[in-house]
Scaffold this motif. Structure first.
Motif, PDB file in Angstrom:
ATOM      1  N   UNK A   1      42.220  41.595  36.747  1.00 29.36           N
ATOM      2  CA  UNK A   1      41.693  41.108  38.010  1.00 29.36           C
ATOM      3  C   UNK A   1      40.319  41.696  38.298  1.00 29.36           C
ATOM      4  N   UNK A   2      40.107  42.962  37.938  1.00 30.87           N
ATOM      5  CA  UNK A   2      38.802  43.583  38.158  1.00 30.87           C
ATOM      6  C   UNK A   2      37.735  42.951  37.269  1.00 30.87           C
ATOM      7  N   UNK A   3      38.083  42.646  36.021  1.00 32.00           N
ATOM      8  CA  UNK A   3      37.130  41.989  35.115  1.00 32.00           C
ATOM      9  C   UNK A   3      36.751  40.611  35.650  1.00 32.00           C
ATOM     10  N   UNK A   4      37.751  39.844  36.096  1.00 27.09           N
ATOM     11  CA  UNK A   4      37.460  38.522  36.657  1.00 27.09           C
ATOM     12  C   UNK A   4      36.544  38.621  37.876  1.00 27.09           C
ATOM     13  N   UNK A   5      36.804  39.608  38.730  1.00 26.03           N
ATOM     14  CA  UNK A   5      35.986  39.781  39.929  1.00 26.03           C
ATOM     15  C   UNK A   5      34.561  40.171  39.569  1.00 26.03           C
ATOM     16  N   UNK A   6      34.409  41.073  38.608  1.00 24.03           N
ATOM     17  CA  UNK A   6      33.070  41.491  38.193  1.00 24.03           C
ATOM     18  C   UNK A   6      32.313  40.347  37.518  1.00 24.03           C
TER      19      UNK A   6
END
Length: 315
Positions: free
Chosen positions: A89-94
């Motif tokens: 989820x953090x990778x997608x957000x970044x």
């Protein structure tokens, strides 16, 4: 001829007398400034600081649908770090945030075009660009969801005219993220153009005239004059774009949908928070995700301010 000395202000003389050798001077206004600021301070404490403290406490508890919160220490944080959902989820957000940053060069170019002298209907064009920014995110997501529809979407019909096969925009993992990023860039262009346009109008036109006399091309003027003097506005938009990108939720929730098989692979940090706190009813884990997101945004903002002191000119 004798020069008369300017009379000293009584207030300044009395102020120096009260200071008397560097001693601190009591505020002559008394408590009145604090009384005027007190309503704002109370609002910040009640609606901002206290919820943050309360959420931080709940991140250390186990709290479901029923019953009271039970203190479990850092168990929620350990589970988050050990699970694979938070990194994804953090990778997608970044990635979405990085795509929003790509909209800044586009905004600079469009703003420079809209601020050309003698351009007709410039105000009308600014309104057209700004309209998506003031529209409801849910409405934007619904419209673009229909545009990206793989069966009847207008985008695939347009591509079919050139013999390009239909693309499953919201059903393929990485393609869906690109589609959401395109919508994010499109909806943020208007605000960026307004801010950059105000900065462009503050740049003296004499600089461009001197550059043209020296034989500088339009591209050279953009790189050497426009971008350096727009650095305060660019920095401001960069900070806002990062914060806005890290809060991605509406576009994913509506364009991807809850029944989409790729929803787990395309979820953002806020989507993960929503799923844990309101779908799984795990309030403790949801609070931990919220605090983690706040810390990440704080770190990214601190890095931006650190870079600002070395790369951006505010003179």
């Amino acid at each position: 001829m004798t020069q008369l000395a300017a009379p000293r202000s009584p207030s300044s003389a009395s102020t120096r007398g009260r200071r008397g050798g560097g001693r601190r001077v009591a505020n002559p206004d008394g408590p009145w400034p604090w009384l005027f600021v007190l309503p704002t301070l109370i609002g910040l404490a009640v609606f901002y600081f206290w919820p943050v403290i309360q959420t931080a406490y709940y991140s250390l508890t186990s709290w479901g649908v029923f019953g009271d919160a039970e203190f479990v220490g850092f168990e929620n944080w350990i589970d988050l770090l050990q699970s694979g959902t938070v990194p994804r989820a953090l990778i997608n957000t970044l990635l979405y945030t990085a795509m929003l940053m790509l909209g800044l060069p586009i905004s600079i170019y469009i703003a420079s075009l809209l601020n050309r002298p003698g351009l007709r209907f410039a105000a009308f064009y600014r309104v057209l660009y700004f309209a998506p920014f003031v529209s409801m995110p849910a409405a934007i997501a619904l419209v673009w969801g229909m545009i990206f529809n793989s069966q009847y979407g207008i985008l695939n019909q347009f591509l079919g005219v050139f013999g390009i096969p239909a693309v499953y925009w919201t059903s393929t993992e990485w393609v869906a993220l690109i589609a959401i990023g395109m919508v994010g860039i499109w909806s943020s262009l208007g605000f960026n153009i307004i801010i950059l346009g105000a900065g462009l109008r503050s740049i003296p036109s004499d600089l461009y005239e001197a550059a043209r006399l020296d034989g500088a091309s339009n591209w050279r003027q953009l790189i050497s004059i426009t971008v350096p003097l727009l650095s305060p506005s660019i920095f401001f938009l960069t900070v806002l774009s990062v914060i806005h990108g890290m809060e991605l939720f509406d576009l994913i929730f509506i364009m991807i949908g809850e029944s989409n098989p790729i929803k787990g692979d395309t979820q953002s940090m806020v989507s993960l928070f929503y799923r844990e706190a309101f779908i799984s009813n795990d309030k403790g884990t949801g609070a931990a995700i919220a605090i983690l997101l706040m810390l990440i945004i704080g770190v990214l903002t601190a890095i931006q301010f650190w870079v600002q002191r070395r790369w951006f000119s505010f003179d």
